[in-house]
Scaffold this active site. Structure first.
Site, PDB file in Angstrom:
ATOM      1  N   CYS A  32      18.134  31.728  31.289  1.00 18.20           N
ATOM      2  CA  CYS A  32      18.867  30.480  31.534  1.00 18.20           C
ATOM      3  C   CYS A  32      20.369  30.725  31.394  1.00 18.20           C
ATOM      4  CB  CYS A  32      18.366  29.378  30.589  1.00 18.20           C
ATOM      5  SG  CYS A  32      19.032  27.738  30.947  1.00 18.20           S
TER       6      CYS A  32
ATOM      7  N   ASP B  30      11.867  23.760  38.951  1.00 17.58           N
ATOM      8  CA  ASP B  30      13.111  24.111  38.281  1.00 17.58           C
ATOM      9  C   ASP B  30      14.280  23.455  39.008  1.00 17.58           C
ATOM     10  OD1 ASP B  30      15.276  25.286  37.026  1.00 17.58           O
ATOM     11  OD2 ASP B  30      14.370  27.273  36.937  1.00 17.58           O
TER      12      ASP B  30
ATOM     13  N   HIS C 180      11.237  25.294  34.307  1.00 21.93           N
ATOM     14  CA  HIS C 180      12.397  25.977  33.741  1.00 21.93           C
ATOM     15  C   HIS C 180      12.188  26.235  32.248  1.00 21.93           C
ATOM     16  CE1 HIS C 180      16.681  27.078  33.625  1.00 21.93           C
ATOM     17  NE2 HIS C 180      16.664  26.535  32.425  1.00 21.93           N
TER      18      HIS C 180
END
Length: 252
Positions: A140, A187, A219
């Protein structure tokens, strides 16, 4: 932009069971966690720089670093947030963008101007330990800095990222080594159009690349998924194996 900025989904997840076996250390004033390599094969000249999501150095990231070490790689997680990481499962009204641009105290931003020097010092530390080739994993938030430090002369030779956020197109175009992506089916930060655009950009780099898409997950799955759910546990484990296989092929 090759992936969108972080959002509230970046803090949602499940703490995993296990006992970390690495140790804490300091690189100057930077807190860090290191996992020493073990197992039958130890890659003496290579190291992995683990650039975490916004939760930073915590249970799940420590356990993952330990697993990279169990596959023979010296693994270092620096605190990218100067002691100001986020806790898991923030309230729905939490202002993530304010935290990114100003920090919790309004004086400690977590923009590239603040994070780049931390990554630079971490790479220098690994080089001083004698590691000749450094790979990086980014989850991320951390994914942006894998791309940034794969530019020529920045110190990262091989990269793996999962559900990336914040990567600019010019950062992805500037990479000078093999780059692997683990993507989630659901996501909003790295949706289908961004994934396809990233593929177009990676083709232009003429570097080896890989994009694996995992169904049934969202995600954050590679770090914070619910491992009691079979499909999520499978995707998390396969994304980890994807990273290890990538380094085994391109870093050693």
């Amino acid at each position: 932009m090759a992936s969108n900025p972080p959002s509230t989904c970046c803090t949602v997840g499940v703490k995993h069971d296990g006992t970390p076996t690495g140790k804490s250390l300091k690189i100057g004033n930077i807190e860090a966690y290191v996992a020493e390599p073990s197992g039958k094969t130890i890659h003496k000249d290579t190291a992995i720089l683990f650039l975490p999501d916004v939760i930073g150095i915590w249970q799940n990231s420590k356990l993952m670093a330990d697993q990279y070490a169990a596959n023979g790689y010296y693994t270092l997680i620096p605190d990218l947030f100067n002691g100001d990481p986020l806790s898991l499962n923030r309230p729905a009204d939490f202002d993530l963008m304010s935290w990114l641009t100003k920090g919790s105290d309004g004086k400690n931003p977590h923009t590239y101007n603040a994070v780049d020097p931390i990554v630079e010092k971490s790479i220098k530390y690994l080089q001083e330990q004698g590691f000749k080739k450094i790979g990086a994993v980014g989850y991320c938030f951390g994914a942006k800095y894998v791309a940034r430090f794969m530019a020529a002369g920045k110190g990262i030779s091989v990269g793996f990222v999962a559900h990336p956020s914040f990567i600019e197109e010019d950062e992805l175009l500037a990479i000078t080594g093999p780059f692997s992506i683990a993507a989630a089916e659901t996501d909003q930060i790295f949706p289908t159009e961004k994934r396809h655009r990233s593929e177009e950009l990676l083709v232009q780099t003429k570097q080896p690349y890989q994009i694996n898409l995992y169904s049934g997950v969202a995600h954050g799955f590679s770090v914070r998924c619910d491992t009691s759910k079979k499909i999520e546990k499978y995707a998390k484990e396969q994304a980890f194996l994807q990273a290890v296989a990538w380094f085994d092929e391109h870093l050693i």
